[in-house]
Design a protein around this motif. Structure first.
Motif, short mmCIF file in Angstrom:
data_model
loop_
_atom_site.label_atom_id
_atom_site.label_comp_id
_atom_site.label_asym_id
_atom_site.label_seq_id
_atom_site.Cartn_x
_atom_site.Cartn_y
_atom_site.Cartn_z
N GLN A 1 0.83 -1.21 0.00
CA GLN A 1 0.00 0.00 0.00
C GLN A 1 0.86 1.26 0.00
OE1 GLN A 1 -0.50 -2.69 1.89
NE2 GLN A 1 -2.45 -3.40 1.00
N THR A 2 1.98 1.21 0.73
CA THR A 2 2.89 2.35 0.76
C THR A 2 3.53 2.57 -0.60
OG1 THR A 2 3.37 2.03 3.12
CG2 THR A 2 4.96 3.30 1.85
N VAL A 3 3.93 1.48 -1.24
CA VAL A 3 4.52 1.59 -2.58
C VAL A 3 3.50 2.17 -3.56
CG1 VAL A 3 5.60 0.35 -4.49
CG2 VAL A 3 6.08 -0.33 -2.14
N TYR A 4 2.26 1.67 -3.50
CA TYR A 4 1.20 2.21 -4.35
C TYR A 4 1.01 3.71 -4.11
CZ TYR A 4 -0.53 -2.34 -6.01
OH TYR A 4 -0.67 -3.56 -6.62
N ARG A 5 1.05 4.11 -2.83
CA ARG A 5 0.84 5.51 -2.48
C ARG A 5 1.92 6.39 -3.11
NH1 ARG A 5 1.15 5.15 2.94
NH2 ARG A 5 -0.83 4.06 2.88
N ILE A 6 3.15 5.94 -3.03
CA ILE A 6 4.26 6.69 -3.62
C ILE A 6 4.16 6.69 -5.14
CG2 ILE A 6 6.78 6.78 -3.91
CD1 ILE A 6 7.02 5.62 -1.08
N ARG A 7 3.85 5.53 -5.70
CA ARG A 7 3.77 5.42 -7.16
C ARG A 7 2.66 6.28 -7.75
NH1 ARG A 7 1.10 0.29 -9.92
NH2 ARG A 7 -0.68 1.51 -9.19
N ASP A 8 1.49 6.26 -7.09
CA ASP A 8 0.32 6.92 -7.66
C ASP A 8 0.26 8.42 -7.40
OD1 ASP A 8 -0.42 4.43 -8.53
OD2 ASP A 8 -1.83 4.05 -6.90
N ASN A 9 0.97 8.90 -6.37
CA ASN A 9 0.95 10.33 -6.09
C ASN A 9 2.30 10.74 -5.48
OD1 ASN A 9 0.39 12.99 -5.51
ND2 ASN A 9 -1.69 12.56 -4.75
N ARG A 10 3.29 10.80 -6.35
CA ARG A 10 4.66 11.05 -5.87
C ARG A 10 4.78 12.44 -5.25
NH1 ARG A 10 9.46 9.68 -9.90
NH2 ARG A 10 8.24 7.75 -9.91
N VAL A 11 4.05 13.41 -5.81
CA VAL A 11 4.13 14.78 -5.28
C VAL A 11 3.62 14.83 -3.85
CG1 VAL A 11 3.22 17.12 -5.50
CG2 VAL A 11 4.01 15.92 -7.52
N GLU A 12 2.49 14.20 -3.58
CA GLU A 12 1.94 14.19 -2.23
C GLU A 12 2.83 13.40 -1.29
OE1 GLU A 12 0.05 14.59 1.23
OE2 GLU A 12 -0.23 15.80 -0.58
N ALA A 13 3.42 12.30 -1.78
CA ALA A 13 4.35 11.51 -0.96
C ALA A 13 5.56 12.35 -0.59
CB ALA A 13 4.78 10.25 -1.71
N GLU A 14 6.05 13.15 -1.54
CA GLU A 14 7.17 14.04 -1.28
C GLU A 14 6.76 15.15 -0.32
OE1 GLU A 14 11.10 15.09 -1.66
OE2 GLU A 14 10.17 13.50 -2.81
N ALA A 15 5.52 15.64 -0.49
CA ALA A 15 5.01 16.71 0.39
C ALA A 15 4.92 16.23 1.83
CB ALA A 15 3.65 17.18 -0.10
N ALA A 16 4.52 14.96 2.02
CA ALA A 16 4.43 14.41 3.37
C ALA A 16 5.80 14.41 4.04
CB ALA A 16 3.85 13.00 3.33
N LEU A 17 6.83 14.04 3.29
CA LEU A 17 8.19 14.07 3.85
C LEU A 17 8.60 15.51 4.19
CD1 LEU A 17 10.08 11.57 1.51
CD2 LEU A 17 9.50 11.23 3.91
N ALA A 18 8.22 16.45 3.31
CA ALA A 18 8.56 17.85 3.56
C ALA A 18 7.86 18.38 4.80
CB ALA A 18 8.17 18.69 2.33
N ARG A 19 6.60 18.01 4.97
CA ARG A 19 5.84 18.51 6.13
C ARG A 19 6.45 18.01 7.43
NH1 ARG A 19 1.39 17.48 2.75
NH2 ARG A 19 0.88 15.52 3.78
N TRP A 20 6.96 16.79 7.39
CA TRP A 20 7.54 16.21 8.61
C TRP A 20 9.05 16.41 8.64
CZ3 TRP A 20 5.18 14.07 12.83
CH2 TRP A 20 3.80 13.88 12.72
N ALA A 21 9.54 17.22 7.72
CA ALA A 21 10.98 17.55 7.65
C ALA A 21 11.82 16.29 7.57
CB ALA A 21 11.40 18.38 8.83
N ALA A 22 11.37 15.34 6.75
CA ALA A 22 12.07 14.06 6.64
C ALA A 22 13.13 14.14 5.55
CB ALA A 22 11.08 12.94 6.34
#
Length: 210
Positions: free
Chosen positions: A189-210
């Motif tokens: 499910q995590t892989v699907y999430r990254i694959r299907d919406n890479r921008v939002e996956a990147e945004a989540a890392l940015a929000r959490w300063a990852a």
């Protein structure tokens, strides 16, 4: 014969230990780890990195150099291809953890040489393209995060920067979602999430300063 793992660590959430764990899980018996911390593969050639220079001094004919993926050697097409070819000229075998690629200069069969050299070029080009795409995704993710309520972080991502980059690299290489999830140790499910919406996956890392 000595097997050396080279680990380039460019962000706080990446570790040499994690890259060694991945290599050993893939069946490699690592004799020594050489690591450059806080070094960008985009701006700094392997030969110009402190431990990269040491690596060139350490490796001898018949040794094996293991890297998680060719992007650990560099993110520039010319730099990566020249580094791998120089290793092969020295009699060093280069192997990757992801996809289990092997680059060996020992063969003298012209057809095998042509296939090997084409593969080196393809992987180096893909590494540079991935770096450029990641940079654009980071910009978009940060902009997306800033456009939302700063007080709302959402759910903390179930992946870190190292895993995110590995997912992107393996998907770009044509691996299946199931293979990616198994290799990296995250859910499908995590892989699907990254694959299907890479921008939002990147945004989540940015929000959490990852």
């Amino acid at each position: 014969m000595t097997t050396i793992l080279y680990a380039r660590v460019s962000t706080a959430d990446q570790t040499a230990a994690h890259q060694r764990t991945q290599a050993e899980a893939a069946g490699f018996k690592i004799d020594e780890v050489v690591s450059d911390d806080g070094v960008s593969g985009v701006t700094t050639r392997l030969a110009d990195r402190p431990q990269g220079r040491r690596l060139f001094d350490m490796l001898r004919r018949g040794d094996v150099l293991v890297v998680r993926w060719v992007d650990r050697l560099g993110r520039d097409y010319g730099d990566v291809t020249e580094t791998i070819r120089e290793m092969m000229r020295r009699g060093v075998i280069v192997r990757t953890v992801i996809n289990g690629m092997v680059f060996d200069g020992a063969t003298d069969d012209p057809m095998l040489q042509a296939v090997r050299d084409a593969l080196i070029g393809f992987m180096a080009a893909m590494s540079q393209a991935q770096a450029e795409a990641t940079k654009e995704a980071q910009k978009a993710g940060i902009a997306h995060a800033k456009g939302r309520d700063d007080a709302y972080l959402g759910r903390k991502p179930s992946y870190d920067r190292t895993q995110f980059d590995a997912v992107v690299a393996m998907l770009n290489a044509g691996e299946t979602v199931q293979a990616v999830a198994k290799a990296i140790g995250i859910t499908r499910q995590t892989v699907y999430r990254i694959r299907d919406n890479r921008v939002e996956a990147e945004a989540a890392l940015a929000r959490w300063a990852a």
